[in-house]
Write a protein that holds these residues in place. Sequence first.
Motif, PDB file in Angstrom:
ATOM      1  N   GLN A 196       0.817  -1.098   0.090  1.00  0.00           N
ATOM      2  CA  GLN A 196       0.093   0.149  -0.111  1.00  0.00           C
ATOM      3  C   GLN A 196       0.877   1.363   0.023  1.00  0.00           C
ATOM      4  O   GLN A 196       1.804   1.286   0.859  1.00  0.00           O
ATOM      5  N   ALA A 197       0.343   2.273  -0.872  1.00  0.00           N
ATOM      6  CA  ALA A 197       1.434   3.500  -0.858  1.00  0.00           C
ATOM      7  C   ALA A 197       0.530   4.720  -1.198  1.00  0.00           C
ATOM      8  O   ALA A 197      -0.494   4.693  -1.551  1.00  0.00           O
ATOM      9  N   ASP A 198       1.233   5.771  -0.975  1.00  0.00           N
ATOM     10  CA  ASP A 198       0.851   7.090  -1.067  1.00  0.00           C
ATOM     11  C   ASP A 198       0.916   7.437  -2.611  1.00  0.00           C
ATOM     12  O   ASP A 198       1.670   6.835  -3.480  1.00  0.00           O
ATOM     13  N   THR A 199      -0.048   8.128  -3.182  1.00  0.00           N
ATOM     14  CA  THR A 199      -0.089   8.659  -4.483  1.00  0.00           C
ATOM     15  C   THR A 199       0.594   9.799  -4.849  1.00  0.00           C
ATOM     16  O   THR A 199       0.796  10.007  -6.238  1.00  0.00           O
ATOM     17  N   GLY A 200       1.063  10.785  -4.358  1.00  0.00           N
ATOM     18  CA  GLY A 200       1.877  11.914  -4.572  1.00  0.00           C
ATOM     19  C   GLY A 200       1.100  12.686  -5.555  1.00  0.00           C
ATOM     20  O   GLY A 200      -0.170  12.774  -5.645  1.00  0.00           O
ATOM     21  N   PRO A 201       1.962  13.262  -6.494  1.00  0.00           N
ATOM     22  CA  PRO A 201       1.417  14.203  -7.537  1.00  0.00           C
ATOM     23  C   PRO A 201       0.643  13.374  -8.480  1.00  0.00           C
ATOM     24  O   PRO A 201       0.096  14.235  -9.454  1.00  0.00           O
ATOM     25  N   ILE A 202       0.851  12.176  -8.651  1.00  0.00           N
ATOM     26  CA  ILE A 202      -0.089  11.401  -9.700  1.00  0.00           C
ATOM     27  C   ILE A 202      -1.694  11.530  -9.216  1.00  0.00           C
ATOM     28  O   ILE A 202      -2.460  11.596 -10.001  1.00  0.00           O
ATOM     29  N   GLY A 203      -1.663  11.242  -7.833  1.00  0.00           N
ATOM     30  CA  GLY A 203      -3.461  11.286  -7.233  1.00  0.00           C
ATOM     31  C   GLY A 203      -3.966   9.990  -7.068  1.00  0.00           C
ATOM     32  O   GLY A 203      -3.491   8.956  -7.564  1.00  0.00           O
ATOM     33  N   GLY A 204      -4.963  10.022  -6.835  1.00  0.00           N
ATOM     34  CA  GLY A 204      -5.980   8.834  -6.794  1.00  0.00           C
ATOM     35  C   GLY A 204      -6.134   8.319  -5.366  1.00  0.00           C
ATOM     36  O   GLY A 204      -5.121   8.698  -4.572  1.00  0.00           O
ATOM     37  N   ASN A 205      -6.805   7.325  -5.150  1.00  0.00           N
ATOM     38  CA  ASN A 205      -7.145   6.813  -3.822  1.00  0.00           C
ATOM     39  C   ASN A 205      -6.799   5.296  -3.676  1.00  0.00           C
ATOM     40  O   ASN A 205      -6.867   4.573  -2.832  1.00  0.00           O
ATOM     41  N   LEU A 206      -6.202   4.766  -4.923  1.00  0.00           N
ATOM     42  CA  LEU A 206      -5.866   3.210  -4.761  1.00  0.00           C
ATOM     43  C   LEU A 206      -4.513   3.083  -5.299  1.00  0.00           C
ATOM     44  O   LEU A 206      -4.268   3.741  -6.542  1.00  0.00           O
ATOM     45  N   SER A 207      -3.499   2.656  -4.726  1.00  0.00           N
ATOM     46  CA  SER A 207      -2.352   2.591  -5.294  1.00  0.00           C
ATOM     47  C   SER A 207      -1.364   1.522  -4.462  1.00  0.00           C
ATOM     48  O   SER A 207      -1.561   1.441  -3.298  1.00  0.00           O
ATOM     49  N   HIS A 208      -0.622   0.947  -5.459  1.00  0.00           N
ATOM     50  CA  HIS A 208       0.533  -0.065  -4.863  1.00  0.00           C
ATOM     51  C   HIS A 208       1.822   0.390  -5.295  1.00  0.00           C
ATOM     52  O   HIS A 208       2.094   0.416  -6.738  1.00  0.00           O
ATOM     53  N   GLU A 209       2.907   0.208  -4.566  1.00  0.00           N
ATOM     54  CA  GLU A 209       4.264   0.523  -4.851  1.00  0.00           C
ATOM     55  C   GLU A 209       4.614  -1.065  -4.784  1.00  0.00           C
ATOM     56  O   GLU A 209       4.516  -1.877  -4.001  1.00  0.00           O
ATOM     57  N   PHE A 210       5.596  -1.374  -5.782  1.00  0.00           N
ATOM     58  CA  PHE A 210       6.552  -2.616  -5.933  1.00  0.00           C
ATOM     59  C   PHE A 210       7.590  -2.418  -5.324  1.00  0.00           C
ATOM     60  O   PHE A 210       8.540  -1.693  -6.156  1.00  0.00           O
ATOM     61  N   LEU A 211       8.110  -2.997  -4.358  1.00  0.00           N
ATOM     62  CA  LEU A 211       9.485  -3.168  -3.817  1.00  0.00           C
ATOM     63  C   LEU A 211      10.254  -4.060  -3.745  1.00  0.00           C
ATOM     64  O   LEU A 211       9.555  -5.337  -3.411  1.00  0.00           O
ATOM     65  N   ILE A 212      11.554  -4.395  -3.720  1.00  0.00           N
ATOM     66  CA  ILE A 212      12.302  -5.359  -3.614  1.00  0.00           C
ATOM     67  C   ILE A 212      12.976  -4.979  -2.090  1.00  0.00           C
ATOM     68  O   ILE A 212      13.267  -3.932  -2.097  1.00  0.00           O
ATOM     69  N   LEU A 213      13.507  -5.806  -1.595  1.00  0.00           N
ATOM     70  CA  LEU A 213      14.071  -5.981  -0.300  1.00  0.00           C
ATOM     71  C   LEU A 213      15.618  -5.550  -0.490  1.00  0.00           C
ATOM     72  O   LEU A 213      16.052  -6.406  -1.300  1.00  0.00           O
ATOM     73  N   ALA A 214      16.217  -4.532  -0.054  1.00  0.00           N
ATOM     74  CA  ALA A 214      17.573  -4.466  -0.188  1.00  0.00           C
ATOM     75  C   ALA A 214      18.096  -3.258   0.797  1.00  0.00           C
ATOM     76  O   ALA A 214      17.503  -2.608   1.060  1.00  0.00           O
ATOM     77  N   GLU A 215      19.333  -3.601   1.682  1.00  0.00           N
ATOM     78  CA  GLU A 215      19.726  -2.657   2.627  1.00  0.00           C
ATOM     79  C   GLU A 215      19.780  -1.414   2.240  1.00  0.00           C
ATOM     80  O   GLU A 215      19.834  -0.565   3.057  1.00  0.00           O
ATOM     81  N   THR A 216      20.150  -1.241   0.920  1.00  0.00           N
ATOM     82  CA  THR A 216      20.297   0.338   0.343  1.00  0.00           C
ATOM     83  C   THR A 216      19.235   0.792  -0.187  1.00  0.00           C
ATOM     84  O   THR A 216      19.112   1.826  -0.617  1.00  0.00           O
ATOM     85  N   GLY A 217      17.993   0.172   0.206  1.00  0.00           N
ATOM     86  CA  GLY A 217      16.882   0.977  -0.326  1.00  0.00           C
ATOM     87  C   GLY A 217      16.552   2.159   0.431  1.00  0.00           C
ATOM     88  O   GLY A 217      16.864   2.395   1.544  1.00  0.00           O
TER      89      GLY A 217
END
Length: 436
Positions: A196-217
Amino acid sequence: MRLSRAFLPTLKETPAEAQIASHRLMLRAGMIRQTSAGIYAWLPLGWRVLQKVEQIVREEQDAAGAQEILMPTIQTADLWRQSGRYDAYGPEMLRLKDRHDRDMLYGPTNEEMVTEIFRTYAKSYRDLPRNLYHIQWKFRDEVRPRFGVMRGREFLMKDAYSFDLDHAGAVRSYRQMFVAYLRTFARMGLKAIPMQADTGPIGGNLSHEFLILAETGESQVFLHKDLLDFDVLSQAVDYDGDLSPIVDFWTSRYAATDEKHDEAAWNAIPEADRVSARGIEIGHIFYFGTKYSAPMGLQVSGPDGKMVTPEMGSYGIGVSRLVGAIIEANHDENGIRWPEAVAPFKAVVINLKTGDAATDAMAEKIYGVFGQDAVYDDRDDRAGVKFADADLMGYPWQAIIGPRGAAAGKVELKRRATGERVELSLEDAIARIKGG
Ligand code: P5A
């Protein structure tokens, strides 16, 4: 490609400005060259990887029913005035003027442009649903470009845009992209987790970020450990059918970036099942309804003849960022360890004694089989230099040929991912490399 004639410039020293492994390795392996802050030229090795990543993205977008187009990088400010985002976007937008003093910009994203294009042609509900995407350079004047291609100012993005008749249709399009993203990243050997993620300047109310785990993330993430064990590629996907078996698995378990983190929900998970880690965002999908279609006047006639404003979503993948992210997930102290699917070359043929007739003949033979998919290290250089470069560049296979082996008809085959070495006949070595 013969290394004696190739432009594959490696650096001996570790560049001081590079703070994370992927940036260091991309510079050392000669994949990229910074031309100004956050702007990079892609050199032959890097360019090959970027194209492989791009092609996997393209194949999965096509499979999910999206159609490829190519929109320009330069846009007119008028488009952005129609949506109201021209002023709202702020200093991240690179603004330009043409010779007629007209306001132009280098596109940071294309919601407005694609809406304008679609508006011109879509007339009725029969023109829906549609999903259009392109893979194009973007510019965002980031305050702090860093970590090489991870946070650049100019970067390559795949951005797709869906148009649907109603909310239910838009959710369906969203879910199609959701599944396509899981498959895309899995094919690159990455464990990407939708959160689940924030939408920032793109907008809207349904959003997912896809992330990979990494120490430097750059993001702090919180997730249920089940999500690390799902194998999406083993499941058959029918994009016109019911996607809930896949989507529900992900959305029913907790996963959020710190922006959306919910302490109460988190504390309800048994402690042994909680994973909190750093993550790299490689994709981001949005459903925003009529945020662009309404102000820009996109309407089609519905089945009952009444005009309808289509519902939209947009779906981004950081194609150039992915190259860095893949390296973060696949390297050791000696260099890169490319997953086969995105490796710049499948194998390197290392000739330990150029000029020795038997060695040359055997090396040429194996190189001949793989041609454009292999690199031939035919340089007149020390074995140590060749081994170090091969590990640094990270080709999945190293076929090592010296006078002793050549006389006995043997090749030493090293698998970069595991370091395992075996001595094989020429035929068996070729078969092993082909088999992956
Ligand atoms: C979705 C597609 C959008 O722009 N509009 C069109 C929506 N989303 S996004 O999250 O802002 O960006 C999509 C992905 O692009 C990558 N990305 C970057 N990569 C390198 N350098 C940057 N400065 C950068 N900014 C964004 C990310 O992978 C992001 O998920």
